[in-house]
Design a protein around this motif. Structure first.
Motif, mmCIF file in Angstrom:
data_model
loop_
_atom_site.group_PDB
_atom_site.id
_atom_site.type_symbol
_atom_site.label_atom_id
_atom_site.label_comp_id
_atom_site.label_asym_id
_atom_site.label_seq_id
_atom_site.Cartn_x
_atom_site.Cartn_y
_atom_site.Cartn_z
ATOM 1 N N ASP A 1 0.822 -1.215 0.000
ATOM 2 C CA ASP A 1 0.000 0.000 0.000
ATOM 3 C C ASP A 1 0.855 1.264 0.000
ATOM 4 N N LYS A 2 1.977 1.235 0.698
ATOM 5 C CA LYS A 2 2.849 2.415 0.813
ATOM 6 C C LYS A 2 3.869 2.501 -0.313
ATOM 7 N N GLY A 3 3.910 1.521 -1.195
ATOM 8 C CA GLY A 3 4.804 1.577 -2.349
ATOM 9 C C GLY A 3 6.198 1.027 -2.106
ATOM 10 N N ALA A 4 6.446 0.455 -0.948
ATOM 11 C CA ALA A 4 7.750 -0.145 -0.674
ATOM 12 C C ALA A 4 7.896 -1.475 -1.415
ATOM 13 N N LEU A 5 6.776 -2.121 -1.669
ATOM 14 C CA LEU A 5 6.729 -3.333 -2.478
ATOM 15 C C LEU A 5 5.750 -3.100 -3.628
ATOM 16 N N ILE A 6 6.026 -3.719 -4.745
ATOM 17 C CA ILE A 6 5.171 -3.593 -5.923
ATOM 18 C C ILE A 6 4.538 -4.950 -6.201
ATOM 19 N N LEU A 7 3.221 -4.977 -6.293
ATOM 20 C CA LEU A 7 2.490 -6.210 -6.592
ATOM 21 C C LEU A 7 2.137 -6.229 -8.073
#
Length: 79
Positions: free
Chosen positions: A24-30
């Motif tokens: 949700d915070k953009g630290a990981l990309i799904l």
């Protein structure tokens, strides 16, 4: 439920919640097509993810000790 199974279930729930926050915070990309998760190169997103995770922990949304939450967050963002 045995104490070991309970601890494992709590750890799994903690990891899932942390991963959701990091996405949700953009630290990981799904990747929606493959459901693979990739690391972001955005340092600000990583910091924001840590802050948001600990806010969720402080408000009672994530169970565990501060160390368990930190370890889960570190595990999600570095593995």
């Amino acid at each position: 439920m045995s104490i070991v199974k309970r601890h494992l279930a709590e750890q799994e729930e903690r990891l899932v919640l942390v991963e959701e926050i990091c996405i949700d915070k953009g630290a990981l990309i799904l990747d929606p097509d493959t459901e693979d998760v990739y690391f972001s190169a955005d340092d600000a997103a990583y910091k924001n993810a840590y802050v948001t995770v600990f806010q969720a922990w402080a408000s009672g949304l994530i169970k565990g000790t501060a160390e368990q939450v930190f370890d889960a967050t570190k595990s999600v963002l570095e593995d």
